[in-house]
Design an enzyme around this catalytic site. Structure first.
Site, PDB file in Angstrom:
ATOM      1  CG  HIS A  52      -1.884  -1.091   1.404  1.00 37.22           C
ATOM      2  ND1 HIS A  52      -2.769  -1.177   0.391  1.00 37.22           N
ATOM      3  CD2 HIS A  52      -1.845  -1.981   2.260  1.00 37.22           C
ATOM      4  CE1 HIS A  52      -3.409  -2.331   1.192  1.00 37.22           C
ATOM      5  NE2 HIS A  52      -2.950  -2.913   2.092  1.00 37.22           N
ATOM      6  CB  CYS A 138      -2.486  -2.380   8.103  1.00 39.42           C
ATOM      7  SG  CYS A 138      -1.185  -1.915   6.651  1.00 39.42           S
TER       8      CYS A 138
END
Length: 186
Positions: A52, A138
């Site tokens: 990400h 996350c």
């Protein structure tokens, strides 16, 4: 389109969106359409590495970004103060800023030293999470109820954090220092 929260980094009124295996151009366009109505602007950042965007860059507050060396040359970040993460400590780029404190994974001494010079840092054992490429951003769901006082907002952010439940034992007495004396229980 698709958009993954790990690819969304808010810095003031601007939002950087990583274009990754989980976020595509159509998702960015749809997201941009919705947030523009609230006064936000968006920039897409094509990603060549990392799961990400927030695996490689995170806001430290204000105009400062913690960033991996592969993203440092990106023109989208030229107006920011960049704190680089060495290539052998890339996991350390995934940090979580909460109320003037910075949570970071333990075991990255060069990055930790840089960040400690900038302010208060709390290191957490993330070794089990690292095995599945899980990072601090996350594992956190940060919520701010609109009808609460600032101290209660901090409490809500922490109490709703998946990460907080996983590492609450590490924070122990530090939680009062981060979030102030409150009724907050992780």
């Amino acid at each position: 389109g698709t958009l993954d929260g790990g690819d969304v980094m808010v810095v003031g009124r601007h939002i950087f969106v990583g274009l990754s295996a989980r976020t595509n151009d159509a998702g960015l366009d749809q997201f941009n359409h919705h947030v523009a109505a609230y006064g936000y602007t968006c920039t897409g950042i094509p990603l060549a590495a990392g799961l990400h965007l927030k695996s490689s860059v995170n806001s430290l507050g204000g105009n400062r970004l913690l960033i991996t060396t592969d993203l440092v040359p990106r023109p989208e970040f030229r107006d920011y103060e960049l704190v680089p993460v060495d290539a052998d400590e890339v996991y350390a780029a995934n940090v979580l800023a909460i109320n003037g404190h910075l949570l970071m994974a333990a075991g990255f001494p060069k990055t930790q030293a840089r960040l400690e010079r900038l302010g208060f840092v709390i290191t957490l054992d993330m070794s089990e999470m690292m095995k599945m490429d899980g990072g601090l951003t996350c594992l956190s769901l940060r919520l701010r109820p609109s009808n609460s006082r600032p101290q209660e907002k901090s409490c809500q952010i922490m109490s709703e954090s998946i990460l907080a439940r996983a590492v609450a034992h590490q924070l122990g007495a530090l939680s009062e220092g981060i979030f102030g004396a409150s009724r907050c229980r992780a």
